[in-house]
Write an enzyme that holds these catalytic residues in place. Structure first.
Site, mmCIF file in Angstrom:
data_model
loop_
_atom_site.group_PDB
_atom_site.id
_atom_site.type_symbol
_atom_site.label_atom_id
_atom_site.label_comp_id
_atom_site.label_asym_id
_atom_site.label_seq_id
_atom_site.Cartn_x
_atom_site.Cartn_y
_atom_site.Cartn_z
ATOM 1 N N SER A 101 31.357 43.689 40.549
ATOM 2 C CA SER A 101 32.834 43.820 41.054
ATOM 3 C C SER A 101 33.482 42.541 40.534
ATOM 4 O O SER A 101 32.971 41.576 40.136
ATOM 5 C CB SER A 101 32.543 43.648 42.734
ATOM 6 O OG SER A 101 31.919 42.307 42.785
ATOM 7 N N LYS A 102 34.746 42.333 41.005
ATOM 8 C CA LYS A 102 35.767 41.204 40.633
ATOM 9 C C LYS A 102 35.037 40.098 41.306
ATOM 10 O O LYS A 102 34.962 38.977 40.738
ATOM 11 C CB LYS A 102 36.927 41.605 41.261
ATOM 12 C CG LYS A 102 38.206 40.980 40.528
ATOM 13 C CD LYS A 102 39.579 41.748 40.964
ATOM 14 C CE LYS A 102 39.763 40.972 42.382
ATOM 15 N NZ LYS A 102 40.800 41.379 43.040
ATOM 16 N N ARG A 103 34.378 40.020 42.407
ATOM 17 C CA ARG A 103 33.780 39.046 43.061
ATOM 18 C C ARG A 103 32.642 38.511 42.426
ATOM 19 O O ARG A 103 32.313 37.304 42.349
ATOM 20 C CB ARG A 103 33.278 39.402 44.499
ATOM 21 C CG ARG A 103 34.458 39.524 45.420
ATOM 22 C CD ARG A 103 33.693 39.520 46.812
ATOM 23 N NE ARG A 103 33.133 38.229 47.232
ATOM 24 C CZ ARG A 103 33.815 37.233 47.375
ATOM 25 N NH1 ARG A 103 35.348 37.089 47.435
ATOM 26 N NH2 ARG A 103 33.305 36.034 47.685
ATOM 27 N N ALA A 137 34.039 36.220 39.731
ATOM 28 C CA ALA A 137 34.824 35.044 40.248
ATOM 29 C C ALA A 137 33.436 34.086 40.579
ATOM 30 O O ALA A 137 33.549 32.928 40.329
ATOM 31 C CB ALA A 137 35.416 35.368 41.388
#
Length: 507
Positions: free
Chosen positions: A264-266, A269
């Site tokens: 995921s994008k998380r 990050a």
RNA sequence: GGCCCGUUGGUCAAGGGGUUAAGACGCAUCCCUUUCACGGAUGAAUCACGAGUUCGAUUCUCGUACGGGCUACCA
């Protein structure tokens, strides 16, 4: 299998950034299509008006252009099977939904969102935490199965908001052969009555994918593994509408995983790596998510890395050009298990591609990175020479800037502390002589420079090792870079002398 | 909870009844290098578990465990 022309499609919904897994799906589609001299279609699945994000479709096309995986047909490329946006095909789906109802395979449902919510709350138990609208429940809801024909007609005439749901049969086994997993089967009793047509008249994915794959003559349908549970719905729809013989062959691609679950994008990050192909600026939140392109990846490396995440050709080869991939790719060597994304390995792929691409090609791609740092490249030949000198130590295109900017501008700062403690009169004198010698020099090349430098050192009874590092710091600012005399050679006489003088003044 | 999919070193993975169980990334050590890297060499590290089939299972079958996905009028 028939001898029909191979036609595959990638069908993203324009709701945000294009994920790694999405690009890999594009890639496998593309490779398969090109290998079979077929067509690669991009279909925009914009049936959810609530999630539509302006700019997202253009962004997807930009990503495909960057990766070099251009569709043959799409909303912007055109084609004979348009329109290629589902929102523009709205009227087509209604016909098929009506046919399903007529044949008894689907029904109208008038339940409001509130009623659905209530149903889920009412039937929720510990052993069934998420009740579905299925054969057990549909008899208790407001739909054309429970209402009389007159009531249904009245509701319809009154323009009551309603959806169309598929009527899943009971106790049937639906199975199909997945190109990657082999035979997969489901008991229809445990599949719910999925909505086919929404209250706004738009189809859901389930109806649209089947209708469009049929209308667009898709022969092979690739998608992520997360779609596997709804595959029986699609297979049944094919059976009801167009016949199983016309159904494309399915391949459900393994997921690309992060640290816990789907990448995921998380994850990106959290661990500092990109997940999207290119920078994505969310127009609603103004949040910028970094992409592989802007992080400094080459498209060649990006698709090479993605291709190998779930596929290999059975040999030890890991570096493939796009053309090689087109030739060697095969669905039956695609893994069925998910693969965890390894950013370190991704950087290694990029490193390899930086090393193997000619400097001139790299120059084009790296220029914007220099410009972003405020360094304008006037001399492209010099840039190429610089790239050749430093590229083997670079993993990202941004490393090229770090390793090469001092050829174009004075270093921002000099590591004076690395020199100062061991500095003395003898060294001061030595460099003064070096300057005189360099100024007089007629030939300016690395070998000559090194020879002279070492002669002067010997004459002054200084070990070369004691003055080599200072020279390096004078020229590049720090303890890094290629052979110092190669640097001086490329920097040129005037600049080399200028920097030595400048640094001497700093001490 | 139910359904579906999966499981070879930390990661990507080859192999598919008998192998010293490839290779790559990463890591460690050494060599090369009067910087940092590159490169080279070496090393540590793997068949989830239990039954069954078999002379022999990492490989075939079945269970279990674990992981993941799905369970929306989202895709």
């Amino acid at each position: 299998m028939s001898s029909k022309k191979v036609r595959v499609r990638f069908a993203p919904s324009p709701t945000g950034g294009l994920h790694l897994g999405g690009v890999r799906t594009v890639l496998y589609n593309y490779l398969f299509a090109k290998q079979h001299k077929g067509d690669f279609i991009l279909r925009t699945e914009d049936t959810d008006q609530g999630r539509y994000v302006p700019g997202a479709e253009k962004y997807i096309f930009d990503c495909l252009r960057w990766t070099g995986l251009e569709p043959d047909e799409s909303a912007i490329h055109g084609g004979e099977y348009g329109p290629y946006r589902q929102s523009e095909r709205k009227s087509m789906y209604k016909t098929y939904a009506a046919q399903l109802i007529k044949d008894g395979y689907a029904y109208y449902a008038f339940d409001t969102p509130e009623e659905l919510e209530k149903m889920r709350a009412d039937f929720k138990t510990e052993s069934n935490p998420s009740p579905q609208y299925d054969h057990n429940i549909r008899g208790k809801m407001r739909n054309s199965l429970t209402l009389s024909a007159e009531e249904v007609q009245q509701l319809l005439d009154a323009g009551t908001r309603h959806v169309v749901r598929i009527k899943m049969p009971q106790h049937e086994t639906v199975s199909f052969t997945d190109m990657i997993r082999g035979e997969v089967s489901f008991d229809t009793s445990v599949v719910d009555d999925k909505v086919l047509l929404k209250a706004d008249g738009m189809p859901t994915y389930h109806l649209a994918v089947v209708v469009d794959d049929y209308l667009m003559k898709i022969t092979h349908a690739f998608r992520g593994e997360e779609w596997l549970p709804s595959a029986p719905v699609h297979v049944l729809l094919w059976k009801y509408l167009f016949g199983l013989d016309n159904m494309p062959e399915w391949a459900h691609l393994p997921l690309i995983l992060g640290t816990n679950g789907k990448l995921s994008k998380r994850d990106g990050a959290k661990y500092g790596f990109p997940v999207f192909a290119m920078n994505w600026l969310d127009p609603k939140t103004n949040e910028l998510t970094e992409g592989f392109k802007e992080k400094g990846f080459l498209p060649e490396a990006f698709i090479n890395m993605l291709a190998l995440l779930g596929w290999n050709d059975g040999t030890a080869q890991e570096l493939f050009t796009k053309q090689e991939l087109v030739e060697k790719f095969s669905m039956d060597r695609v893994h069925s298990g998910g693969a965890k994304f390894d950013y370190e390995k991704a950087k290694w792929f990029n490193h390899e591609w930086i090393k193997r691409l000619p400097a001139a090609a790299l120059a084009q791609q790296v220029k914007p990175f220099f410009e972003a740092k405020g360094i304008n490249i006037a001399d492209e030949k010099l840039l190429s020479a610089v790239i050749d000198l430093v590229k083997e130590r670079c993993h990202l295109l941004t490393d090229l800037v770090e390793q090469g900017s001092f050829f174009f501008v004075m270093p921002e700062k000099f590591d004076v502390d690395a020199v100062k403690p061991k500095w003395n009169e003898a060294k001061q004198l030595f460099f003064a002589e070096v300057i005189r010698n360099f100024e007089l020099g007629t030939t300016w090349n690395a070998t000559e420079l090194e020879h002279n430098f070492k002669e002067i050192a010997a004459a002054n009874q200084i070990k070369p090792g004691e003055v080599l590092l200072p020279l390096r710091i004078m020229l590049v600012g720090g303890k890094f870079g290629p052979h110092v005399f190669d640097i001086a050679a490329l920097l040129g006489k005037d600049e080399t002398i200028r920097r030595i003088k400048y640094f001497l003044g700093l001490l």
